[in-house]
Design a protein around this motif. Structure first.
Motif, PDB file in Angstrom:
ATOM      1  N   LEU A 194       0.828  -1.210   0.000  1.00  0.00           N
ATOM      2  CA  LEU A 194       0.000   0.000   0.000  1.00  0.00           C
ATOM      3  C   LEU A 194       0.860   1.257   0.000  1.00  0.00           C
ATOM      4  N   PHE A 195       1.855   1.284   0.870  1.00  0.00           N
ATOM      5  CA  PHE A 195       2.700   2.469   0.981  1.00  0.00           C
ATOM      6  C   PHE A 195       3.697   2.546  -0.176  1.00  0.00           C
ATOM      7  N   GLY A 196       4.179   1.395  -0.633  1.00  0.00           N
ATOM      8  CA  GLY A 196       5.086   1.397  -1.771  1.00  0.00           C
ATOM      9  C   GLY A 196       4.400   1.865  -3.041  1.00  0.00           C
ATOM     10  N   LEU A 197       3.145   1.459  -3.226  1.00  0.00           N
ATOM     11  CA  LEU A 197       2.391   1.865  -4.411  1.00  0.00           C
ATOM     12  C   LEU A 197       2.191   3.377  -4.448  1.00  0.00           C
ATOM     13  N   VAL A 198       1.734   3.944  -3.333  1.00  0.00           N
ATOM     14  CA  VAL A 198       1.523   5.395  -3.271  1.00  0.00           C
ATOM     15  C   VAL A 198       2.846   6.126  -3.515  1.00  0.00           C
ATOM     16  N   THR A 199       3.914   5.599  -2.943  1.00  0.00           N
ATOM     17  CA  THR A 199       5.222   6.255  -3.063  1.00  0.00           C
ATOM     18  C   THR A 199       5.705   6.299  -4.502  1.00  0.00           C
ATOM     19  N   ILE A 200       5.651   5.179  -5.206  1.00  0.00           N
ATOM     20  CA  ILE A 200       6.196   5.148  -6.566  1.00  0.00           C
ATOM     21  C   ILE A 200       5.327   5.957  -7.521  1.00  0.00           C
ATOM     22  N   LEU A 203       3.538   8.697  -6.778  1.00  0.00           N
ATOM     23  CA  LEU A 203       3.827  10.116  -6.541  1.00  0.00           C
ATOM     24  C   LEU A 203       5.242  10.474  -6.981  1.00  0.00           C
ATOM     25  N   PHE A 204       6.167   9.552  -6.828  1.00  0.00           N
ATOM     26  CA  PHE A 204       7.555   9.855  -7.187  1.00  0.00           C
ATOM     27  C   PHE A 204       7.708  10.111  -8.677  1.00  0.00           C
ATOM     28  N   VAL A 205       7.232   9.181  -9.510  1.00  0.00           N
ATOM     29  CA  VAL A 205       7.463   9.331 -10.957  1.00  0.00           C
ATOM     30  C   VAL A 205       6.631  10.446 -11.561  1.00  0.00           C
ATOM     31  N   SER A 206       5.448  10.689 -11.007  1.00  0.00           N
ATOM     32  CA  SER A 206       4.559  11.674 -11.633  1.00  0.00           C
ATOM     33  C   SER A 206       4.710  13.082 -11.066  1.00  0.00           C
ATOM     34  N   GLN A 207       5.185  13.211  -9.812  1.00  0.00           N
ATOM     35  CA  GLN A 207       5.230  14.529  -9.181  1.00  0.00           C
ATOM     36  C   GLN A 207       6.611  14.881  -8.621  1.00  0.00           C
ATOM     37  N   ILE A 208       7.174  14.008  -7.799  1.00  0.00           N
ATOM     38  CA  ILE A 208       8.397  14.356  -7.063  1.00  0.00           C
ATOM     39  C   ILE A 208       9.618  14.422  -7.976  1.00  0.00           C
ATOM     40  N   ALA A 209       9.819  13.411  -8.814  1.00  0.00           N
ATOM     41  CA  ALA A 209      11.011  13.375  -9.675  1.00  0.00           C
ATOM     42  C   ALA A 209      11.096  14.568 -10.613  1.00  0.00           C
ATOM     43  N   PRO A 262      -0.010   1.101 -12.086  1.00  0.00           N
ATOM     44  CA  PRO A 262      -0.589   2.393 -11.693  1.00  0.00           C
ATOM     45  C   PRO A 262       0.376   3.560 -11.893  1.00  0.00           C
ATOM     46  N   ALA A 263       1.665   3.317 -11.678  1.00  0.00           N
ATOM     47  CA  ALA A 263       2.644   4.398 -11.830  1.00  0.00           C
ATOM     48  C   ALA A 263       2.751   4.839 -13.280  1.00  0.00           C
ATOM     49  N   ILE A 264       2.792   3.906 -14.206  1.00  0.00           N
ATOM     50  CA  ILE A 264       2.904   4.292 -15.614  1.00  0.00           C
ATOM     51  C   ILE A 264       1.609   4.943 -16.084  1.00  0.00           C
ATOM     52  N   SER A 265       0.474   4.506 -15.558  1.00  0.00           N
ATOM     53  CA  SER A 265      -0.800   5.133 -15.924  1.00  0.00           C
ATOM     54  C   SER A 265      -0.838   6.585 -15.471  1.00  0.00           C
ATOM     55  N   ALA A 266      -0.386   6.831 -14.240  1.00  0.00           N
ATOM     56  CA  ALA A 266      -0.344   8.198 -13.733  1.00  0.00           C
ATOM     57  C   ALA A 266       0.635   9.044 -14.530  1.00  0.00           C
ATOM     58  N   LEU A 267       1.751   8.464 -14.907  1.00  0.00           N
ATOM     59  CA  LEU A 267       2.781   9.183 -15.653  1.00  0.00           C
ATOM     60  C   LEU A 267       2.288   9.575 -17.043  1.00  0.00           C
ATOM     61  N   VAL A 268       1.615   8.658 -17.712  1.00  0.00           N
ATOM     62  CA  VAL A 268       1.065   8.960 -19.031  1.00  0.00           C
ATOM     63  C   VAL A 268       0.010  10.058 -18.927  1.00  0.00           C
ATOM     64  N   GLY A 269      -0.763  10.053 -17.856  1.00  0.00           N
ATOM     65  CA  GLY A 269      -1.758  11.096 -17.658  1.00  0.00           C
ATOM     66  C   GLY A 269      -1.134  12.467 -17.500  1.00  0.00           C
ATOM     67  N   VAL A 270       0.026  12.536 -16.846  1.00  0.00           N
ATOM     68  CA  VAL A 270       0.706  13.822 -16.644  1.00  0.00           C
ATOM     69  C   VAL A 270       1.381  14.290 -17.927  1.00  0.00           C
ATOM     70  N   THR A 271       2.031  13.374 -18.662  1.00  0.00           N
ATOM     71  CA  THR A 271       2.773  13.767 -19.859  1.00  0.00           C
ATOM     72  C   THR A 271       1.859  14.075 -21.042  1.00  0.00           C
ATOM     73  N   GLY A 272       0.695  13.413 -21.111  1.00  0.00           N
ATOM     74  CA  GLY A 272      -0.221  13.649 -22.220  1.00  0.00           C
ATOM     75  C   GLY A 272       0.088  12.842 -23.460  1.00  0.00           C
ATOM     76  N   ASN A 273       1.131  12.014 -23.427  1.00  0.00           N
ATOM     77  CA  ASN A 273       1.402  11.113 -24.549  1.00  0.00           C
ATOM     78  C   ASN A 273       2.060   9.846 -24.025  1.00  0.00           C
ATOM     79  N   ALA A 274       2.352   8.924 -24.931  1.00  0.00           N
ATOM     80  CA  ALA A 274       2.801   7.591 -24.522  1.00  0.00           C
ATOM     81  C   ALA A 274       4.312   7.429 -24.508  1.00  0.00           C
ATOM     82  N   THR A 275       5.081   8.518 -24.554  1.00  0.00           N
ATOM     83  CA  THR A 275       6.543   8.369 -24.571  1.00  0.00           C
ATOM     84  C   THR A 275       7.091   7.640 -23.338  1.00  0.00           C
ATOM     85  N   PRO A 276       6.526   7.799 -22.115  1.00  0.00           N
ATOM     86  CA  PRO A 276       7.075   7.050 -20.976  1.00  0.00           C
ATOM     87  C   PRO A 276       6.943   5.537 -21.137  1.00  0.00           C
ATOM     88  N   VAL A 277       5.958   5.088 -21.914  1.00  0.00           N
ATOM     89  CA  VAL A 277       5.733   3.647 -22.070  1.00  0.00           C
ATOM     90  C   VAL A 277       6.910   2.984 -22.779  1.00  0.00           C
TER      91      VAL A 277
END
Length: 560
Positions: free
Chosen positions: A164-170, A172-178, A516-531
């Motif tokens: 639970l805590f690892g999921l939330v952490t990763i 938030l990290f890839v989509s916001q903190i990094a 979930p992390a890649i889904s959040a990341l794609v939502g922030v970037t607006g395209n599929a380059t992170p995939v």
């Protein structure tokens, strides 16, 4: 009443865990979604208080099917990314080394037992398969049955808390903190990268491309009169194709040597950018005509040609002869069930499924040059499946010593390696070993969740005891162990490997095996380059992390 019913008929507890667990796992809180596996585990831990227990044989069979299907579907990509994908693959090695080191640090600091250590590894790395491989090796230890049951219950409890805590952490990290740490605007970086690969502007949430990349137009010839069809196509880099010529009321076959005449009506298809550029010099567009017959067929083709691996879409077209590339376009690229952008600058890997579009004759010719056609089928080759699982079970019986530590692959590790091998064989010899993607997905989902439900139901009251014993230590350790490899990978990927930020963050999500992390990341970037980065590290970590289950059990017993 209900508690007694569950104890007498544990199959009801199993399906209740699956149904309620997937229902709970479907809810999203911002970018966070637990998913069906974690939801099933939480429900199973609760229902396990009733005394409902599933047969160990059912648990073992379910896990063997899951882990074999996991290896089978990832086999082509795993072997394709060994060597040539070393820059991203290095991040998966970072994940393994740092996570193992941090878990062992937690073992020494908090005096964790082998079960809790393995569960912490599985949860913090968000890799559910580790629960199975570690649980199996603990079951073979020379310990009293009650102690084995306790350690296996600790795996499940530690996994559920740290996950639970690892999921939330990763997430938030890839989509916001990094992005904040790197001082970059992630959306701008993704759009720049998208354009460098040959794409158009990035999309906002809820948007889709109004003008598709592959289009067709009917044109009345003026400027291109007296030009041969092949000369016209070559003039625009073979990015357009003359699909039909109407002369007067007759349809003339668009052969390469055909000379176009003034007022011929021709149907041209191809890349939108090339077509828009070509139209003014060819003639005038005819409106109100039906050009739907230009693309008559689409084919899914698994890329198997070694010489094509690592080339971009544009390079593949440039290196092909005009006869081979004529009228064939790659409209989509699927890698490990993820769709990556089919842009001119997109690199192709062996094991990718390419969707070709064009006239039937053209796409079949192109398919023969790239690999083999993926036929839609609902049949599973149970001979291939059965032999693969049997071989995995036999391989899992092998063991080795690492100093004073006895390491055994177990059924999980053996079936994973067998699945990798059989998936690779299937990609090289497509006439054997059919396991449709939908069937493989059912084996993975139902197999893993049945296994997770079984161990969750068996955890019983030990779950409450472990949480009371360690308190905040497990959640805190889960956060630290998740952040550790992510931070190291961020530094190595950015300043040593010089990876583009969107692909790097996608690779970090992949090394963590976090959908979930890649889904959040794609939502922030607006395209599929992170995939693009995600699929490489996901393929490697999805294989390497489960193999760490037996290792961490052995090492924790040594250091604990």
């Amino acid at each position: 009443m209900i508690w007694n019913l569950l104890a007498r008929q544990p199959e009801i507890a199993l399906f209740a865990s699956l149904a309620i667990g997937f229902f709970i796992g479907s809810f999203k809180l911002g970018p966070i979604q637990l998913g069906g596996v974690c939801g099933t585990l939480i429900v199973a831990l609760i229902l396990g208080q009733s005394g409902a227990r599933l047969s160990p044989d059912l648990k073992n069979i379910a896990f063997a099917l899951f882990i074999f299907a996991l290896g089978f579907t990832g086999g082509p990509q795993f072997f394709a990314n060994i060597g040539r994908g070393w820059r991203y693959g290095l991040l998966s090695i970072v994940e393994i080394v740092v996570v193992i080191g941090l878990v062992l640090g937690a073992v020494v600091l908090f005096k964790l037992d082998r079960g809790t250590a393995a569960g912490l590894l599985a949860g913090a790395a968000t890799e559910s398969a580790v629960v199975g491989t570690a649980s199996e090796v603990i079951g073979k230890l020379s310990l009293p049955a009650a102690e084995i049951a306790r350690l296996q219950a600790n795996i499940v409890t530690a996994y559920s808390v740290s996950y639970l805590f690892g999921l939330v952490t990763i997430v938030l990290f890839v989509s916001q903190i990094a992005p904040l740490m790197l001082r970059v605007n992630l959306r701008d970086e993704a759009e720049r990268l998208w354009r460098s690969l040959g794409g158009d502007s990035a999309l906002a949430e809820g948007q889709q491309v109004a003008a598709p990349s592959l289009v067709a137009r009917e044109v009345r010839v003026t400027g291109a009169a007296q030009m041969r069809v092949d000369a016209l196509e070559q003039r625009f880099g073979n990015e357009i194709t003359v699909g039909r010529v109407m002369r007067g009321r007759s349809i003339v076959k668009a052969q390469p040597g055909l000379v176009l005449k003034r007022d011929d009506r021709i149907v041209i298809g191809g890349r939108r950018a090339a077509l828009v550029n070509a139209l003014p010099s060819i003639g005038e567009e005819v409106t109100g005509s039906d050009v739907a017959d230009v693309y008559a067929e689409t084919l899914d083709v698994m890329l198997t040609r070694r010489e094509v691996h690592g080339l971009t879409v544009a390079q593949v077209r440039a290196r092909a002869t005009p006869a081979d590339s004529h009228g064939v376009y790659i409209s989509a690229v699927t890698r490990l069930d993820s769709t990556i952008p089919a842009l001119p600058g997109t690199q192709l890997h062996r094991g990718d499924v390419l969707t070709l579009i064009g006239a039937a004759e053209d796409v079949r010719r192109g398919a023969a040059k790239l690999g083999y056609i993926v036929r839609a089928t609902l049949k599973t080759d149970f001979v291939f499946l059965g032999i693969g699982v049997i071989l995995g079970i036999l391989v899992g019986r092998l063991s080795a010593r690492l100093g004073d530590i006895q390491i055994a692959l177990g059924t999980g590790g053996g079936c994973l390696l067998s699945g990798l091998l059989f998936g690779w064989i299937r990609s090289r010899f497509p006439l054997i070993g059919s396991l449709p993607s939908a069937a493989a997905q059912v084996l993975k989902d139902f197999g893993l969740c049945t296994f997770i439900a079984a161990v969750g139901l068996g955890a019983g009251a030990d779950a409450i005891r472990l949480i009371r014993e360690y308190g905040i230590a497990l959640p805190a350790a889960g956060v630290v162990i998740t952040l550790g490899p992510a931070l190291v990978s961020l530094a190595i990927g950015r300043w040593l490997l010089k990876l583009e930020v969107p692909m790097l963050l996608g690779a970090i999500a992949g090394q963590q095996c976090s959908t979930p992390a890649i889904s959040a990341l794609v939502g922030v970037t607006g395209n599929a380059t992170p995939v693009i980065g995600y699929t490489i590290t996901y393929a490697l970590s999805n294989v390497l992390l489960p193999l760490m289950g037996p290792l961490i059990v052995g090492l924790a017993g040594k250091f604990g």
